[in-house]
Design an enzyme around this catalytic site. Structure first.
Site, mmCIF file in Angstrom:
data_model
loop_
_atom_site.group_PDB
_atom_site.id
_atom_site.type_symbol
_atom_site.label_atom_id
_atom_site.label_comp_id
_atom_site.label_asym_id
_atom_site.label_seq_id
_atom_site.Cartn_x
_atom_site.Cartn_y
_atom_site.Cartn_z
ATOM 1 N N TYR A 95 0.816 -1.215 0.000
ATOM 2 C CA TYR A 95 0.000 0.000 0.000
ATOM 3 C C TYR A 95 0.851 1.267 0.000
ATOM 4 C CZ TYR A 95 -4.036 -2.947 1.233
ATOM 5 O OH TYR A 95 -5.025 -3.891 1.240
ATOM 6 N N LYS A 102 3.908 -15.301 3.241
ATOM 7 C CA LYS A 102 3.922 -16.134 2.034
ATOM 8 C C LYS A 102 5.380 -16.385 1.669
ATOM 9 C CE LYS A 102 1.597 -18.294 -1.224
ATOM 10 N NZ LYS A 102 0.961 -19.594 -0.900
ATOM 11 N N ASP A 156 -2.534 -18.217 2.567
ATOM 12 C CA ASP A 156 -3.657 -18.947 1.980
ATOM 13 C C ASP A 156 -4.182 -20.008 2.937
ATOM 14 O OD1 ASP A 156 -1.173 -20.122 1.614
ATOM 15 O OD2 ASP A 156 -1.584 -20.855 -0.397
ATOM 16 N N ASP A 216 -5.177 -6.824 6.048
ATOM 17 C CA ASP A 216 -6.403 -6.190 5.580
ATOM 18 C C ASP A 216 -7.458 -7.251 5.271
ATOM 19 O OD1 ASP A 216 -8.225 -4.347 4.676
ATOM 20 O OD2 ASP A 216 -7.064 -3.685 2.955
ATOM 21 N N ASP A 239 -10.683 -8.728 8.113
ATOM 22 C CA ASP A 239 -12.088 -8.683 7.696
ATOM 23 C C ASP A 239 -12.704 -10.076 7.723
ATOM 24 O OD1 ASP A 239 -12.151 -5.986 7.394
ATOM 25 O OD2 ASP A 239 -12.467 -5.979 5.228
#
Length: 406
Positions: free
Chosen positions: A179, A229, A262, A286, A290
């Site tokens: 970001y 990851k 994942d 992020d 959620d």
């Protein structure tokens, strides 16, 4: 700048071009508090957009009841952010708002955004103001608790046996990663547009979020899962190496594990009770925070805290601005009230008062009051609006039997 194909390939000699923004020197502290307990605090309120002003009115009414009961004062003043700031001064987070927030003991934010500004250029979108606030105030750590309340267990879309007893804290790094990394943009290569962003972390950025996560985990269940990851991303391998080093050396009593993002997304749905505290980067956090929020059944119940290395934090609900119900007295103010509880706990050194707010929210649910987002068909509960819910919590705050050290 016109993007060349060579720019898309990192080399050792070009690493400087991909450096993250300069990071201020920070002390290796693990304390999350910004100020010591005192009689009067200055609080900046950011009502924002959509349902923001409505839930802010409800939350400040609850805080008024709390301060009257407990004998301290909150001196509040409002400032602009998001779409409201764009409409008023063509800036999603004006310098005046930034300066007011920085001068405060803490900041309480409702929500930002709405369809009205979705077509604006990026520099004039509400979300740009939010990113600016986080960066300029040094809010590098986001804490999002996802705790399933027994009163709302059937509001979750998952089976009772899966979510009963879930209590997860997601610690998300907030001012780095894809970001904020550079270079970024959209250029033309061989007549075709190419969009690019840079996922990047410095060792210092990882160290400080790892310390926050270690501190949080040590005060909860003592388990920390770091999500990355690392099997395909070099930046994630650095994340894993640095996190392991910090937690092993500075938090030896914390049980550290690692999980690929994942798999973590799948495990949060399959068996969420395996997690206590999770720490991860900006973009992974992020998404996962959620996802974790829906274990509870509604974003309208979830608070969050964004904190730095000192100075004021920003406390806000996880939900959006819900412009489709703005002004209709349908919003749920409980997440903002719980965010105010986090403000009391983490920024104002008022843990006992935070307990009062949290218990008052549970008590109002015990009374069978529900806003539309948490109302279930046939649950026998009473459907109420934002105003009535706020007043009910304020009344309980004034009368609930909780011992408070004044």
């Amino acid at each position: 700048m016109k993007l060349s194909l060579a720019l898309l390939t990192l080399s050792a000699g070009s690493a400087g071009a991909f450096a993250p923004a300069a990071m201020p020197r920070v002390r290796p502290a693990t304390s999350l508090g910004a100020v010591s307990k005192k009689d009067t605090y200055s609080i900046t309120l950011l009502p924002g957009d959509g349902i923001g002003p409505e839930i802010m009115t409800a939350a400040t009414g609850v805080l008024d009841a709390l301060t009257a009961r407990c004998g301290f004062q909150l001196e509040t003043s409002e400032a602009l952010i998001g779409g409201a700031a764009i409409d008023a001064c063509n800036d999603p987070f004006p310098d005046e708002s930034l300066q007011q927030c920085q001068a405060s003991d803490s900041v309480l934010l409702s929500c930002i955004g709405g369809y009205k500004w979705d077509g604006n250029p990026r520099e004039l979108r509400p979300e740009t103001g939010l990113l600016k606030m986080r960066k300029e105030m040094g809010l590098f750590a986001n804490l999002r608790p996802a705790k399933v309340l027994p009163q709302l267990i059937d509001a979750s879309t998952l089976k009772r046996e899966v979510v009963e007893g879930v209590d997860v804290m997601v610690v998300r790094e907030l001012t780095g990663d894809v970001y904020f990394g550079s270079p970024k943009g959209i250029d033309v290569v061989d007549g075709k547009r190419v969009g690019y962003n840079n996922m990047i972390y410095s060792e210092g950025e990882i160290e400080r979020i790892a310390r926050v996560a270690g501190d949080v985990a040590s005060k909860r269940g003592g388990k920390l899962c770091s999500v990355d990851k690392a099997n395909v991303l070099d930046v994630s391998q650095l994340w894993r190496d640095v996190t392991t080093d910090i937690i092993t050396k500075e938090f030896p009593d914390v049980d550290l594990s690692h999980m690929y993002v994942d798999n973590a997304a799948m495990q949060l749905i399959r068996w969420p009770k395996q997690f206590d505290t999770m720490v991860t980067g900006n973009i992974f956090g992020d998404i996962l925070s959620d996802e974790a929020s829906m274990l509870v059944g509604s974003l309208g119940m979830l608070p969050s805290a964004s904190i730095g290395e000192g100075g004021p934090g920003v406390f806000e609900p996880c939900h959006g601005s819900a412009p489709d119900i703005a002004g209709e007295d349908k919003a749920n103010p409980l997440a903002l009230i719980l965010s105010a509880a986090m403000m009391l706990r983490y920024d104002l050194d008022r843990s006992e008062e935070a307990d009062i707010l949290e218990r008052a929210v549970e008590a109002v649910l015990d009374q069978g009051l529900r806003t539309a987002d948490i109302k279930q068909e046939g649950d026998g509960c009473k459907l109420v609006g934002c105003i009535e819910m706020g007043k009910a919590v304020a009344e309980i705050v004034s009368t609930i039997d909780v011992a408070v050290e004044v």
